[in-house]
Write a protein that holds these residues in place. Structure first.
Motif, PDB file in Angstrom:
ATOM      1  N   THR A 356       0.861  -1.447  -0.253  1.00  0.00           N
ATOM      2  CA  THR A 356       0.271  -0.362  -0.182  1.00  0.00           C
ATOM      3  C   THR A 356       0.823   1.498   0.082  1.00  0.00           C
ATOM      4  O   THR A 356       2.271   1.535   0.769  1.00  0.00           O
ATOM      5  N   SER A 357       0.636   2.856  -0.396  1.00  0.00           N
ATOM      6  CA  SER A 357       0.811   3.244  -0.302  1.00  0.00           C
ATOM      7  C   SER A 357       0.300   4.408   0.064  1.00  0.00           C
ATOM      8  O   SER A 357       0.849   5.501   1.146  1.00  0.00           O
ATOM      9  N   GLU A 358      -0.842   3.922   1.351  1.00  0.00           N
ATOM     10  CA  GLU A 358      -0.908   4.553   2.262  1.00  0.00           C
ATOM     11  C   GLU A 358       0.044   4.949   3.956  1.00  0.00           C
ATOM     12  O   GLU A 358       1.460   4.275   3.923  1.00  0.00           O
ATOM     13  N   SER A 359       0.228   5.279   4.633  1.00  0.00           N
ATOM     14  CA  SER A 359       1.169   5.411   5.612  1.00  0.00           C
ATOM     15  C   SER A 359       0.934   4.116   6.814  1.00  0.00           C
ATOM     16  O   SER A 359      -0.337   3.322   6.770  1.00  0.00           O
ATOM     17  N   ASP A 360       2.048   4.185   7.736  1.00  0.00           N
ATOM     18  CA  ASP A 360       2.035   3.408   9.031  1.00  0.00           C
ATOM     19  C   ASP A 360       0.794   2.930   9.589  1.00  0.00           C
ATOM     20  O   ASP A 360       0.786   1.914   9.873  1.00  0.00           O
ATOM     21  N   GLU A 361      -0.239   4.643  10.028  1.00  0.00           N
ATOM     22  CA  GLU A 361      -1.031   4.796  10.896  1.00  0.00           C
ATOM     23  C   GLU A 361      -2.065   3.764  10.273  1.00  0.00           C
ATOM     24  O   GLU A 361      -2.865   2.878  10.706  1.00  0.00           O
ATOM     25  N   THR A 362      -2.196   4.243   9.201  1.00  0.00           N
ATOM     26  CA  THR A 362      -3.310   3.601   7.792  1.00  0.00           C
ATOM     27  C   THR A 362      -3.066   2.202   8.105  1.00  0.00           C
ATOM     28  O   THR A 362      -4.492   1.099   7.790  1.00  0.00           O
ATOM     29  N   ALA A 363      -1.777   1.909   7.279  1.00  0.00           N
ATOM     30  CA  ALA A 363      -1.861   0.166   7.752  1.00  0.00           C
ATOM     31  C   ALA A 363      -2.281  -0.816   8.652  1.00  0.00           C
ATOM     32  O   ALA A 363      -2.926  -1.552   8.527  1.00  0.00           O
ATOM     33  N   GLN A 364      -1.766  -0.486   9.619  1.00  0.00           N
ATOM     34  CA  GLN A 364      -1.647  -0.514  11.479  1.00  0.00           C
ATOM     35  C   GLN A 364      -3.522  -0.327  11.438  1.00  0.00           C
ATOM     36  O   GLN A 364      -4.627  -1.374  12.068  1.00  0.00           O
ATOM     37  N   GLU A 365      -4.264   0.707  10.448  1.00  0.00           N
ATOM     38  CA  GLU A 365      -5.904   0.647  11.497  1.00  0.00           C
ATOM     39  C   GLU A 365      -6.725  -0.444  10.460  1.00  0.00           C
ATOM     40  O   GLU A 365      -7.924  -0.628  10.595  1.00  0.00           O
ATOM     41  N   MET A 366      -6.090  -0.670   8.895  1.00  0.00           N
ATOM     42  CA  MET A 366      -6.989  -1.392   8.338  1.00  0.00           C
ATOM     43  C   MET A 366      -6.913  -3.484   8.709  1.00  0.00           C
ATOM     44  O   MET A 366      -8.132  -3.843   9.132  1.00  0.00           O
ATOM     45  N   LEU A 367      -5.508  -3.340   9.333  1.00  0.00           N
ATOM     46  CA  LEU A 367      -5.864  -4.242  10.800  1.00  0.00           C
ATOM     47  C   LEU A 367      -6.642  -4.564  11.424  1.00  0.00           C
ATOM     48  O   LEU A 367      -7.324  -4.909  11.726  1.00  0.00           O
ATOM     49  N   ASP A 368      -6.383  -3.475  12.801  1.00  0.00           N
ATOM     50  CA  ASP A 368      -7.486  -3.049  13.370  1.00  0.00           C
ATOM     51  C   ASP A 368      -8.938  -3.316  13.121  1.00  0.00           C
ATOM     52  O   ASP A 368      -9.572  -3.905  13.321  1.00  0.00           O
ATOM     53  N   ILE A 369      -9.258  -2.572  11.767  1.00  0.00           N
ATOM     54  CA  ILE A 369     -10.753  -2.264  11.249  1.00  0.00           C
ATOM     55  C   ILE A 369     -10.957  -3.836  11.112  1.00  0.00           C
ATOM     56  O   ILE A 369     -12.119  -4.528  11.609  1.00  0.00           O
ATOM     57  N   SER A 370     -10.229  -4.558  10.062  1.00  0.00           N
ATOM     58  CA  SER A 370     -10.481  -5.903   9.998  1.00  0.00           C
ATOM     59  C   SER A 370     -10.617  -6.932  11.276  1.00  0.00           C
ATOM     60  O   SER A 370     -11.593  -7.780  10.721  1.00  0.00           O
ATOM     61  N   GLU A 371      -9.953  -6.464  12.287  1.00  0.00           N
ATOM     62  CA  GLU A 371     -10.138  -7.414  12.967  1.00  0.00           C
ATOM     63  C   GLU A 371     -11.697  -7.064  13.660  1.00  0.00           C
ATOM     64  O   GLU A 371     -11.912  -8.601  14.000  1.00  0.00           O
ATOM     65  N   LYS A 372     -12.004  -5.890  14.353  1.00  0.00           N
ATOM     66  CA  LYS A 372     -13.270  -6.102  14.863  1.00  0.00           C
ATOM     67  C   LYS A 372     -14.160  -5.579  13.602  1.00  0.00           C
ATOM     68  O   LYS A 372     -15.457  -6.263  14.509  1.00  0.00           O
ATOM     69  N   THR A 373     -13.607  -6.208  12.359  1.00  0.00           N
ATOM     70  CA  THR A 373     -15.432  -6.043  12.119  1.00  0.00           C
ATOM     71  C   THR A 373     -15.698  -7.937  11.364  1.00  0.00           C
ATOM     72  O   THR A 373     -16.583  -8.327  10.782  1.00  0.00           O
ATOM     73  N   CYS A 374     -14.551  -8.749  11.490  1.00  0.00           N
ATOM     74  CA  CYS A 374     -14.428  -9.943  11.204  1.00  0.00           C
ATOM     75  C   CYS A 374     -15.686 -10.925  12.107  1.00  0.00           C
ATOM     76  O   CYS A 374     -15.063 -11.205  13.367  1.00  0.00           O
ATOM     77  N   PHE A 375     -16.146 -11.213  11.066  1.00  0.00           N
ATOM     78  CA  PHE A 375     -17.203 -12.185  12.276  1.00  0.00           C
ATOM     79  C   PHE A 375     -16.253 -13.976  12.605  1.00  0.00           C
ATOM     80  O   PHE A 375     -17.266 -13.933  14.109  1.00  0.00           O
ATOM     81  N   LEU A 376     -15.470 -13.641  12.304  1.00  0.00           N
ATOM     82  CA  LEU A 376     -15.288 -15.472  12.592  1.00  0.00           C
ATOM     83  C   LEU A 376     -14.146 -14.635  13.784  1.00  0.00           C
ATOM     84  O   LEU A 376     -14.031 -16.376  14.553  1.00  0.00           O
ATOM     85  N   HIS A 377     -13.445 -14.016  13.732  1.00  0.00           N
ATOM     86  CA  HIS A 377     -12.634 -13.283  14.687  1.00  0.00           C
ATOM     87  C   HIS A 377     -13.331 -13.102  16.030  1.00  0.00           C
ATOM     88  O   HIS A 377     -13.335 -13.314  17.619  1.00  0.00           O
TER      89      HIS A 377
END
Length: 393
Positions: A356-377
């Motif tokens: 990604t060309s996004e910032s490190d903070e945005t990459a970390q947020e991608m992980l956080d949001i994906s974990e938070k919205t994942c039905f199986l996690h």
């Protein structure tokens, strides 16, 4: 709405599902087997919401290749079953394994058996405000059975069999998943997601493409047609509902399992909400079709990857390429593995690779949001029960 991405699954000459003949050459190895079965799942994004997974099991030694897609609710091409279907089908296969094994141990003759399972999930909140959260609800399992046990003994027998499933380990208690994160080849610390200790595993890159099909039964996945309709409270019937900014909806994925004459489990996945297509999957513990733990592991990986796709498409972020390596650890089945205990599992360990060309903070947020919205996690983080209903046939 226009479909997202190209239909690479539909255009491929490869079978959608197959046993991988050359797993060592591909480079996928199983993790250290510390509980009874250890599975490593590689998942990559193809195009839009289409994904490919390779899953290798330490217990079976087999490696399976799967693809997954989404339907109109995510503007997908409907070329393969959705991520949640894999967990539902693997779960009902696991329940059937334990019922049949426990019956054999106790000398109970089962003349007929059909399992109808319903999994329920929720999605609530606002994606732009970063308040969206995925949830999981209790499972409903109807057992249609012909055997000689009286009602009380039969109910106790079935409760013991469901507890014996290795997946029971992810349902009981609240298990927080662990993560490693890399952006453009450089490791980053996680932000809110719990960080896995130790080194990040190597990025599988384009090694997926080396996988070649080996021997297995045909029609491991086939399209059945529209799922029979039923009312689901807060369910979504049509449209690209899963991409709306504000959500308060309930998902219902079903699975109906029967044992074929050749011993292979035939499982019809039902997509009640969001409404979609029904697919037929096959499962077996002897290598002729994917085993239950492999289907479950693929489903968890696929679902997590979908959340990255949803987040970046809804907020128009740059993420042209992303992959994960996920390790799952299960005990042997209480009946099928002869332990006599309830199934157990360790926290899921996932290594995430983002281009990604996004910032490190945005990459970390991608992980956080994906974990938070994942039905199986969410499934792992929620103490869940299986509600049994017995129907004699």
């Amino acid at each position: 709405m226009a479909k997202i991405g190209e239909d690479l699954i539909g255009k491929s000459a490869l079978p959608a599902f197959f046993k991988v003949e050359n797993a060592d050459e591909v480079g996928i190895s199983a993790p250290e087997n510390r509980k009874g079965d250890a599975l490593r799942t590689w998942v990559r994004s193809f195009s839009g919401f289409q994904k490919e997974a390779l899953v290798r099991s330490a217990k079976t030694g087999d490696t399976w290749r799967f693809v997954s897609d989404e339907g109109p609710y995510l503007n997908g091409h409907d070329a393969a079953c959705c991520p949640l279907a894999f967990l539902s089908c693997g779960m009902v296969a696991s329940f059937m394994n334990e019922i049949m094994a426990l019956a054999e141990q106790k000398g109970i003759e089962i003349r007929k058996l059909k399992l109808t399972q319903d999994n329920f999930y929720t999605m609530k909140g606002s994606m732009p405000r970063r308040t969206m959260v995925g949830g999981a609800e209790n499972i409903e399992l109807q057992v249609e059975i012909d055997c000689d046990l009286d009602d009380g003994a039969l109910n106790e027998f079935l409760i013991n069999a469901t507890f014996a499933s290795p997946l029971n380990g992810l349902m009981r208690g609240q298990i927080e998943s662990l993560f490693k994160l890399a952006k453009n080849g450089n490791e980053l610390p996680t932000a809110k997601a719990l960080e896995l200790s130790g080194s990040i595993l190597p990025d599988p890159g384009d090694h997926f493409a080396k996988a070649t099909p080996g021997e297995s039964v045909s029609d491991l996945m086939s399209k059945v047609g529209p799922t029979p309709k039923k009312e689901v409270a807060k369910g979504t019937a049509s449209g690209s509902s899963s991409l709306s900014d504000e959500q308060d909806r309930r998902l219902n994925i079903g699975a109906v399992a029967e044992l074929r004459a050749d011993g292979i489990k035939q499982i019809q996945q039902m997509q009640y909400s969001p409404y979609g297509t029904s697919f037929m999957l096959l499962s077996s513990e002897d290598g002729r079709a994917p085993d239950a733990n492999t289907l479950i592991s693929a489903g968890i990986g696929f679902c997590f990857m979908t959340q990255f796709g949803r987040f970046v498409s809804m907020l128009k972020l740059d993420l042209p390429d992303y992959r994960i390596v996920q390790d799952t650890h299960f005990s042997l089945g209480g009946a099928s593995g002869g332990t006599g205990k309830a199934g157990e599992a360790d926290p899921i360990e996932t290594h995430v690779y983002l281009q990604t060309s996004e910032s490190d903070e945005t990459a970390q947020e991608m992980l956080d949001i994906s974990e938070k919205t994942c039905f199986l996690h969410a499934f792992c983080k929620t103490d869940l029960k299986t509600k049994l209903k017995v129907k004699r046939v």
